[in-house]
Design a protein around this motif. Structure first.
Motif, PDB file in Angstrom:
ATOM      1  N   PRO A  95       0.710  -0.887  -0.042  1.00  0.00           N
ATOM      2  CA  PRO A  95       0.173  -0.145  -0.034  1.00  0.00           C
ATOM      3  C   PRO A  95       0.860   1.017  -0.045  1.00  0.00           C
ATOM      4  CG  PRO A  95      -0.734  -1.667   0.997  1.00  0.00           C
ATOM      5  CD  PRO A  95       0.202  -2.250   0.931  1.00  0.00           C
ATOM      6  N   TYR A  96       0.615   1.986  -0.577  1.00  0.00           N
ATOM      7  CA  TYR A  96       0.718   3.407  -1.252  1.00  0.00           C
ATOM      8  C   TYR A  96       1.140   4.316   0.759  1.00  0.00           C
ATOM      9  CZ  TYR A  96       1.916   8.544  -1.921  1.00  0.00           C
ATOM     10  OH  TYR A  96       2.671   9.811  -2.247  1.00  0.00           O
ATOM     11  N   ALA A  97       2.772   4.338   0.970  1.00  0.00           N
ATOM     12  CA  ALA A  97       2.553   5.252   2.016  1.00  0.00           C
ATOM     13  C   ALA A  97       2.843   6.330   2.017  1.00  0.00           C
ATOM     14  CB  ALA A  97       2.719   4.788   3.827  1.00  0.00           C
ATOM     15  N   GLY A 100       7.657   9.437   5.752  1.00  0.00           N
ATOM     16  CA  GLY A 100       6.986  10.161   6.813  1.00  0.00           C
ATOM     17  C   GLY A 100       5.753   9.759   7.107  1.00  0.00           C
ATOM     18  N   GLN A 101       5.145   8.723   7.477  1.00  0.00           N
ATOM     19  CA  GLN A 101       4.239   7.790   7.308  1.00  0.00           C
ATOM     20  C   GLN A 101       4.028   6.530   7.559  1.00  0.00           C
ATOM     21  OE1 GLN A 101       0.340  10.483   5.818  1.00  0.00           O
ATOM     22  NE2 GLN A 101       0.698  11.445   6.290  1.00  0.00           N
TER      23      GLN A 101
END
Length: 103
Positions: A95-97, A100-101
């Motif tokens: 999944p795209y994150a 920094g998250q």
């Protein structure tokens, strides 16, 4: 995650069992009313092909439903039948994150 043991319902099965059979209507008669080739409705009712946008628009007009009704049946069927086939490939996608998250 919920487990669904029901088999996916092809929109052709729905058309056949909820409309054609109760109305005692043949696929050929429906096709004629819709201005479509007889074979298209026959193939949908036999669950050989899906419902296109063109067909959904015509079915919606004839049966006083909406095109979205027919297209949602098709989309749900497509997702339910393709998901198991693609499960391993889909599981490998990260999944795209944003940077920094956490994912």
């Amino acid at each position: 995650m919920a487990v669904n043991f029901a088999r996916p319902m092809h929109p052709g099965e729905f058309l056949r069992e909820e409309y054609l059979v109760p109305l005692d209507m043949s696929p050929g008669r429906l096709a004629k009313a819709l201005g479509l080739p007889r074979t298209r409705i026959e193939r949908i009712a036999r669950e050989e092909i899906g419902i296109s946008t063109d067909t959904a628009l015509r079915l919606a007009r004839f049966f006083s439903t909406t095109p979205g009704f027919w297209l949602n049946l098709q989309q749900a069927y497509d997702v339910e039948t393709e998901a198991p086939k693609l499960a391993a490939d889909i599981a490998r996608i990260e999944p795209y994150a944003p940077v920094g998250q956490a994912a």
